[in-house]
Design a protein around this motif. Structure first.
Motif, PDB file in Angstrom:
ATOM      1  N   LEU A   1       0.816  -1.212   0.000  1.00 50.86           N
ATOM      2  CA  LEU A   1       0.000   0.000   0.000  1.00 50.86           C
ATOM      3  C   LEU A   1       0.852   1.265   0.000  1.00 50.86           C
ATOM      4  N   LEU A   2       2.032   1.180   0.617  1.00 52.34           N
ATOM      5  CA  LEU A   2       2.919   2.336   0.681  1.00 52.34           C
ATOM      6  C   LEU A   2       3.818   2.458  -0.550  1.00 52.34           C
ATOM      7  N   GLY A   3       3.755   1.484  -1.438  1.00 56.73           N
ATOM      8  CA  GLY A   3       4.515   1.571  -2.679  1.00 56.73           C
ATOM      9  C   GLY A   3       5.871   0.897  -2.658  1.00 56.73           C
ATOM     10  N   ALA A   4       6.196   0.199  -1.604  1.00 54.54           N
ATOM     11  CA  ALA A   4       7.476  -0.516  -1.526  1.00 54.54           C
ATOM     12  C   ALA A   4       7.270  -1.935  -2.051  1.00 54.54           C
ATOM     13  N   SER A   5       7.259  -2.071  -3.365  1.00 53.09           N
ATOM     14  CA  SER A   5       6.907  -3.354  -3.967  1.00 53.09           C
ATOM     15  C   SER A   5       7.942  -4.446  -3.688  1.00 53.09           C
ATOM     16  N   GLY A   6       9.212  -4.078  -3.576  1.00 53.95           N
ATOM     17  CA  GLY A   6      10.244  -5.075  -3.276  1.00 53.95           C
ATOM     18  C   GLY A   6      10.056  -5.686  -1.907  1.00 53.95           C
ATOM     19  N   VAL A   7       9.807  -4.848  -0.916  1.00 53.46           N
ATOM     20  CA  VAL A   7       9.580  -5.328   0.449  1.00 53.46           C
ATOM     21  C   VAL A   7       8.293  -6.140   0.499  1.00 53.46           C
ATOM     22  N   ALA A   8       7.274  -5.682  -0.212  1.00 51.69           N
ATOM     23  CA  ALA A   8       5.999  -6.389  -0.228  1.00 51.69           C
ATOM     24  C   ALA A   8       6.150  -7.787  -0.821  1.00 51.69           C
ATOM     25  N   ALA A   9       6.916  -7.902  -1.890  1.00 54.02           N
ATOM     26  CA  ALA A   9       7.103  -9.204  -2.533  1.00 54.02           C
ATOM     27  C   ALA A   9       7.856 -10.169  -1.628  1.00 54.02           C
ATOM     28  N   ILE A  10       8.915  -9.693  -1.000  1.00 55.71           N
ATOM     29  CA  ILE A  10       9.706 -10.562  -0.129  1.00 55.71           C
ATOM     30  C   ILE A  10       8.901 -10.973   1.103  1.00 55.71           C
ATOM     31  N   ALA A  11       8.195 -10.032   1.709  1.00 61.71           N
ATOM     32  CA  ALA A  11       7.398 -10.347   2.894  1.00 61.71           C
ATOM     33  C   ALA A  11       6.277 -11.325   2.550  1.00 61.71           C
ATOM     34  N   SER A  12       5.675 -11.179   1.387  1.00 61.44           N
ATOM     35  CA  SER A  12       4.607 -12.090   0.975  1.00 61.44           C
ATOM     36  C   SER A  12       5.150 -13.493   0.725  1.00 61.44           C
ATOM     37  N   GLN A  13       6.320 -13.580   0.121  1.00 58.04           N
ATOM     38  CA  GLN A  13       6.930 -14.893  -0.109  1.00 58.04           C
ATOM     39  C   GLN A  13       7.275 -15.571   1.207  1.00 58.04           C
ATOM     40  N   ILE A  14       7.821 -14.831   2.153  1.00 56.31           N
ATOM     41  CA  ILE A  14       8.142 -15.388   3.464  1.00 56.31           C
ATOM     42  C   ILE A  14       6.866 -15.845   4.163  1.00 56.31           C
TER      43      ILE A  14
END
Length: 55
Positions: free
Chosen positions: A17-30
């Motif tokens: 939601l905040l636009g940090a797509s890299g962090v979002a992708a890694i956190a979702s994978q974890i």
């Protein structure tokens, strides 16, 4: 374990939601990896007849 999966999922959603797509992708994978590991451990406990540990 499922608690941490939920925490990482929330972190991924907030980061997305905040636009940090890299962090979002890694956190979702974890989150997905932890969820799958938790389910596998639950199935192993159910198959072997052991009760899950009390919280």
């Amino acid at each position: 374990m499922l608690y941490w999966a939920l925490v990482f999922l929330v972190v991924g959603l907030v980061a997305g939601l905040l636009g940090a797509s890299g962090v979002a992708a890694i956190a979702s994978q974890i989150a997905w990896i932890l969820f799958v590991i938790g389910i596998v451990l639950l199935v192993i406990h159910l198959v072997t007849g052991r009760k899950p540990p009390a919280p």
